[in-house]
Enzyme design. Structure first.
Site, PDB file in Angstrom:
ATOM      1  N   ARG A 126     -23.088 -34.618  -4.862  1.00  0.00           N
ATOM      2  CA  ARG A 126     -22.260 -33.825  -3.964  1.00  0.00           C
ATOM      3  C   ARG A 126     -22.208 -32.408  -4.512  1.00  0.00           C
ATOM      4  O   ARG A 126     -21.204 -31.946  -5.046  1.00  0.00           O
ATOM      5  CB  ARG A 126     -20.835 -34.399  -3.862  1.00  0.00           C
ATOM      6  CG  ARG A 126     -20.724 -35.768  -3.252  1.00  0.00           C
ATOM      7  CD  ARG A 126     -20.823 -35.841  -1.744  1.00  0.00           C
ATOM      8  NE  ARG A 126     -22.128 -35.730  -1.157  1.00  0.00           N
ATOM      9  CZ  ARG A 126     -22.395 -35.990   0.126  1.00  0.00           C
ATOM     10  NH1 ARG A 126     -21.451 -36.377   0.952  1.00  0.00           N
ATOM     11  NH2 ARG A 126     -23.596 -35.841   0.609  1.00  0.00           N
ATOM     12  N   PHE A 178     -30.080 -34.238   1.657  1.00  0.00           N
ATOM     13  CA  PHE A 178     -29.742 -35.115   0.525  1.00  0.00           C
ATOM     14  C   PHE A 178     -30.084 -36.578   0.776  1.00  0.00           C
ATOM     15  O   PHE A 178     -30.336 -37.326  -0.156  1.00  0.00           O
ATOM     16  CB  PHE A 178     -28.247 -34.971   0.209  1.00  0.00           C
ATOM     17  CG  PHE A 178     -27.388 -35.195   1.429  1.00  0.00           C
ATOM     18  CD1 PHE A 178     -26.967 -36.450   1.763  1.00  0.00           C
ATOM     19  CD2 PHE A 178     -27.070 -34.130   2.272  1.00  0.00           C
ATOM     20  CE1 PHE A 178     -26.212 -36.658   2.915  1.00  0.00           C
ATOM     21  CE2 PHE A 178     -26.326 -34.323   3.419  1.00  0.00           C
ATOM     22  CZ  PHE A 178     -25.900 -35.596   3.749  1.00  0.00           C
ATOM     23  N   LYS A 226     -14.457 -46.529   6.577  1.00  0.00           N
ATOM     24  CA  LYS A 226     -13.737 -46.252   5.334  1.00  0.00           C
ATOM     25  C   LYS A 226     -12.365 -46.945   5.367  1.00  0.00           C
ATOM     26  O   LYS A 226     -12.297 -48.143   5.164  1.00  0.00           O
ATOM     27  CB  LYS A 226     -13.588 -44.742   5.128  1.00  0.00           C
ATOM     28  CG  LYS A 226     -14.877 -44.053   4.650  1.00  0.00           C
ATOM     29  CD  LYS A 226     -15.882 -43.838   5.733  1.00  0.00           C
ATOM     30  CE  LYS A 226     -16.948 -42.847   5.355  1.00  0.00           C
ATOM     31  NZ  LYS A 226     -17.979 -42.727   6.404  1.00  0.00           N
ATOM     32  N   ASP A 264      -9.904 -35.042  11.023  1.00  0.00           N
ATOM     33  CA  ASP A 264     -10.845 -36.062  10.559  1.00  0.00           C
ATOM     34  C   ASP A 264     -10.001 -37.095   9.816  1.00  0.00           C
ATOM     35  O   ASP A 264      -9.599 -36.895   8.673  1.00  0.00           O
ATOM     36  CB  ASP A 264     -11.895 -35.445   9.636  1.00  0.00           C
ATOM     37  CG  ASP A 264     -12.914 -36.476   9.167  1.00  0.00           C
ATOM     38  OD1 ASP A 264     -12.605 -37.683   9.226  1.00  0.00           O
ATOM     39  OD2 ASP A 264     -14.014 -36.070   8.738  1.00  0.00           O
ATOM     40  N   PHE A 276     -17.661 -30.867   5.650  1.00  0.00           N
ATOM     41  CA  PHE A 276     -18.302 -32.148   5.380  1.00  0.00           C
ATOM     42  C   PHE A 276     -19.686 -32.090   6.029  1.00  0.00           C
ATOM     43  O   PHE A 276     -19.859 -31.464   7.066  1.00  0.00           O
ATOM     44  CB  PHE A 276     -17.491 -33.349   5.888  1.00  0.00           C
ATOM     45  CG  PHE A 276     -18.139 -34.638   5.454  1.00  0.00           C
ATOM     46  CD1 PHE A 276     -18.127 -35.006   4.109  1.00  0.00           C
ATOM     47  CD2 PHE A 276     -18.820 -35.442   6.357  1.00  0.00           C
ATOM     48  CE1 PHE A 276     -18.784 -36.152   3.686  1.00  0.00           C
ATOM     49  CE2 PHE A 276     -19.474 -36.587   5.934  1.00  0.00           C
ATOM     50  CZ  PHE A 276     -19.458 -36.951   4.592  1.00  0.00           C
ATOM     51  N   THR A 277     -20.650 -32.749   5.393  1.00  0.00           N
ATOM     52  CA  THR A 277     -22.056 -32.609   5.790  1.00  0.00           C
ATOM     53  C   THR A 277     -22.299 -32.837   7.290  1.00  0.00           C
ATOM     54  O   THR A 277     -22.777 -31.950   7.984  1.00  0.00           O
ATOM     55  CB  THR A 277     -22.910 -33.593   4.974  1.00  0.00           C
ATOM     56  OG1 THR A 277     -22.341 -34.903   5.126  1.00  0.00           O
ATOM     57  CG2 THR A 277     -22.933 -33.227   3.496  1.00  0.00           C
ATOM     58  N   TYR A 304     -20.094 -56.648  28.967  1.00  0.00           N
ATOM     59  CA  TYR A 304     -20.530 -55.246  28.940  1.00  0.00           C
ATOM     60  C   TYR A 304     -19.348 -54.304  29.163  1.00  0.00           C
ATOM     61  O   TYR A 304     -19.231 -53.276  28.514  1.00  0.00           O
ATOM     62  CB  TYR A 304     -21.602 -54.998  30.003  1.00  0.00           C
ATOM     63  CG  TYR A 304     -22.190 -53.610  29.874  1.00  0.00           C
ATOM     64  CD1 TYR A 304     -23.243 -53.370  29.002  1.00  0.00           C
ATOM     65  CD2 TYR A 304     -21.644 -52.538  30.580  1.00  0.00           C
ATOM     66  CE1 TYR A 304     -23.752 -52.094  28.846  1.00  0.00           C
ATOM     67  CE2 TYR A 304     -22.147 -51.261  30.430  1.00  0.00           C
ATOM     68  CZ  TYR A 304     -23.210 -51.042  29.564  1.00  0.00           C
ATOM     69  OH  TYR A 304     -23.711 -49.784  29.399  1.00  0.00           O
TER      70      TYR A 304
HETATM   71  C1  P61 Z   1     -19.501 -41.115   2.716  1.00  0.00           C
HETATM   72  F1  P61 Z   1     -23.657 -38.638   1.833  1.00  0.00           F
HETATM   73  N1  P61 Z   1     -18.884 -40.405   4.894  1.00  0.00           N
HETATM   74  O1  P61 Z   1     -18.501 -40.472   2.300  1.00  0.00           O
HETATM   75  P1  P61 Z   1     -20.078 -41.819   9.545  1.00  0.00           P
HETATM   76  N2  P61 Z   1     -16.085 -37.606   7.926  1.00  0.00           N
HETATM   77  C2  P61 Z   1     -15.916 -37.938   6.630  1.00  0.00           C
HETATM   78  C3  P61 Z   1     -16.813 -38.809   6.031  1.00  0.00           C
HETATM   79  O2  P61 Z   1     -16.649 -39.126   4.758  1.00  0.00           O
HETATM   80  C4  P61 Z   1     -17.901 -39.348   6.801  1.00  0.00           C
HETATM   81  C5  P61 Z   1     -18.020 -38.957   8.153  1.00  0.00           C
HETATM   82  C6  P61 Z   1     -17.104 -38.091   8.681  1.00  0.00           C
HETATM   83  C7  P61 Z   1     -19.770 -41.074   4.151  1.00  0.00           C
HETATM   84  C8  P61 Z   1     -21.112 -41.559   4.665  1.00  0.00           C
HETATM   85  C9  P61 Z   1     -22.030 -40.404   4.496  1.00  0.00           C
HETATM   86  O3  P61 Z   1     -23.334 -36.625   3.511  1.00  0.00           O
HETATM   87  C10 P61 Z   1     -23.052 -37.879   3.907  1.00  0.00           C
HETATM   88  O4  P61 Z   1     -19.365 -43.045   9.994  1.00  0.00           O
HETATM   89  C11 P61 Z   1     -14.793 -37.357   5.876  1.00  0.00           C
HETATM   90  O5  P61 Z   1     -20.787 -41.975   8.247  1.00  0.00           O
HETATM   91  O6  P61 Z   1     -20.955 -41.267  10.612  1.00  0.00           O
HETATM   92  C12 P61 Z   1     -18.857 -40.189   6.203  1.00  0.00           C
HETATM   93  O7  P61 Z   1     -18.908 -40.776   9.315  1.00  0.00           O
HETATM   94  C13 P61 Z   1     -19.137 -39.440   8.999  1.00  0.00           C
HETATM   95  C14 P61 Z   1     -22.592 -40.135   3.273  1.00  0.00           C
HETATM   96  C15 P61 Z   1     -22.057 -39.411   5.451  1.00  0.00           C
HETATM   97  C16 P61 Z   1     -23.119 -38.901   2.999  1.00  0.00           C
HETATM   98  C17 P61 Z   1     -22.603 -38.142   5.172  1.00  0.00           C
HETATM   99  O8  P61 Z   1     -20.220 -41.809   1.990  1.00  0.00           O
END
Ligand code: P61
Length: 430
Positions: free
Chosen positions: A354, A421, A230, A187, A96-97, A44
């Site tokens: 997007r 979305f 990523k 980020d 970013f979303t 843990y």
């Molecule tokens: C993606 F449709 N991205 O690109 P988490 N910052 C950035 C990202 O690209 C990101 C996160 C933070 C995704 C997954 C995803 O609207 C969407 O590990 C530059 O996914 O929590 C994630 O990181 C968030 C798809 C997220 C989406 C949000 O496919």
């Protein structure tokens, strides 16, 4: 498609042929990472995998203090809640979303300060992710530096088409922020891919390794958050790292409320081990080059056929310009969502909207936000597909492009309140 409400997030993956929905958590782990999974220390507290991970992040990114989180948005939540107060403004190089939503939920207002070129899919600027320093300085003068907790800077800007930030820009940004006493948080989700473009395009970096350039870039910032799904080649994971010890104390205290103990943050020990190994693999120069060039291979096929895409081709995905492809549809007929559905219907290839759906509604007026970019993203997972898969994808896009004039748009028939979305449903306009 009808069963899934014309939303590819609602498909079952077994009904997908080539999955370009995202490059998030979908890359292939290496033999070494899988071997690391066998070395999980699932204590843990104080897992040895945590210390390995902390050391890897510090080694390659250079920040002093490290907090693990379950994925990127967990880190965004902690940082936003820790430093944003109601009434604050958070400037950034395009929204970013999830990032913007967390900033808004903490009481902040996001302000886009990316250069104008980023909003034009055809503009060939080599660093379309750059911050427009004049826009930023006029915001500072308008609202006051005290109301800006940090600049939200992203590497290879996702919503702009995977477009990089130059070293010259981050250096100048640091100077500007120092003049006003404003922090910069990065980020770093796809920062390694950003570094590849610096190495390729910016004078003086051709002979430096990705690892060396990465550390230099991060040195101009005060901390970073990461979706490790990523660049870091794992299926799940994230982190947050900062240089300020008081902020670290706050974040380390918050992580135990929302994520897990400060030595696992929502990850299993084995996940942390695979992540630590993935960080080191991600900065391998040959790996980054082959990754980005595979994306470019797909982009070049489409460019050669005259299909409008965001140029220059970005780091993680090819973005189709749905506004130009379906120029007969208005934006509230969801051209990019329509294109996503048509590509899936043609070939079983899954992509992602997007555009106006992703942009959501203005939190004050409640109207759709109408972004300049209306894009369909074909994101390429790392170390998964071959060039032959890219050929199939290109042919599918071409078939849909050739039939564009007969294509009608969609109407939204179900709309969730947050990040619509992911779960919205649509029906074809008849
Ligand atoms: C993606 F449709 N991205 O690109 P988490 N910052 C950035 C990202 O690209 C990101 C996160 C933070 C995704 C997954 C995803 O609207 C969407 O590990 C530059 O996914 O929590 C994630 O990181 C968030 C798809 C997220 C989406 C949000 O496919």
């Amino acid at each position: 498609m009808a069963e899934a409400g014309y939303n590819t997030f609602l498909l079952r993956s077994e009904d997908v042929y080539i999955d370009l929905l995202t490059d998030s958590g979908t890359s292939a782990m290496s033999d070494r990472q899988w071997a690391g999974m066998m070395l999980g220390d699932e204590a843990y507290a104080g897992s040895r995998n945590f210390y390995h991970l902390e050391e890897a992040a510090r080694n390659y990114y250079g920040y002093r203090y490290f907090v693990p989180t379950h994925q990127g948005r967990g880190a965004e939540h902690l940082l936003s809640q820790a430093v944003i107060k109601p009434g604050h403004y958070v400037p950034g190089n395009m929204y970013f979303t999830t990032t913007r939503l967390h900033q808004e939920m903490a009481g902040g207002t996001f302000v886009d300060v990316i250069i104008d070129e980023a909003h034009d899919p055809a503009n060939l600027h080599p660093f379309k992710g750059n911050v427009d320093l004049d826009k930023l300085e006029s915001l500072i003068k308008r609202v006051g530096a005290n109301n800006i907790p940090y600049v939200s800077l992203a590497g290879t800007v996702n919503m702009a088409g995977g477009q990089p930030v130059s070293m010259a820009n981050v250096r100048a940004l640091r100077e500007l922020c120092d003049r006003y006493g404003i922090r910069i948080y990065l980020d770093a989700t796809r920062m390694v891919e950003n570094v590849f473009f610096i190495q390729e395009r910016e004078k003086g970096y051709a002979d430096k390794s990705v690892a060396v350039i990465l550390k230099e870039f991060c040195s101009f910032t005060d901390g970073a958050w990461m979706s490790a799904k990523k660049d870091h080649l794992v299926n799940i994971g994230g982190w947050l790292a900062v240089n300020d010890s008081d902020l670290f104390d706050t974040l380390r205290n918050m992580v135990v409320i929302y994520e897990g103990l400060h030595t696992y943050g929502g990850m299993a020990g084995r996940d942390m081990e695979a992540l630590a190994i993935g960080i080191a693999e991600s900065v391998n120069d040959a790996h980054v080059r082959s990754r980005v060039e595979q994306v470019r291979y797909l982009g070049d096929l489409l460019i050669n056929w005259g299909i409008p895409i965001v140029q220059p081709v970005g780091g993680h995905a090819v973005f189709l310009d749905a506004k130009r492809i379906y120029s007969h549809l208005s934006q509230d007929q969801f051209p990019a969502q329509t294109l996503v559905a048509e590509i899936y219907l043609d070939s079983g290839v899954r992509s992602m909207e997007r555009g106006i759906v992703s942009a959501g509604r203005d939190s004050e007026t409640g109207d759709h936000r109408y972004p300049a970019l209306e894009l369909t993203r074909l994101a390429i997972p790392r170390r998964v597909y071959t060039q032959a898969h890219m050929d199939v994808v290109a042919e599918a896009v071409k078939a849909v492009y050739d039939a564009r004039k007969q294509t009608r748009g969609l109407a939204m028939v179900y709309e969730p309140k947050y990040l619509r979305f992911f779960q919205a449903r649509f029906e074809p306009i008849t």
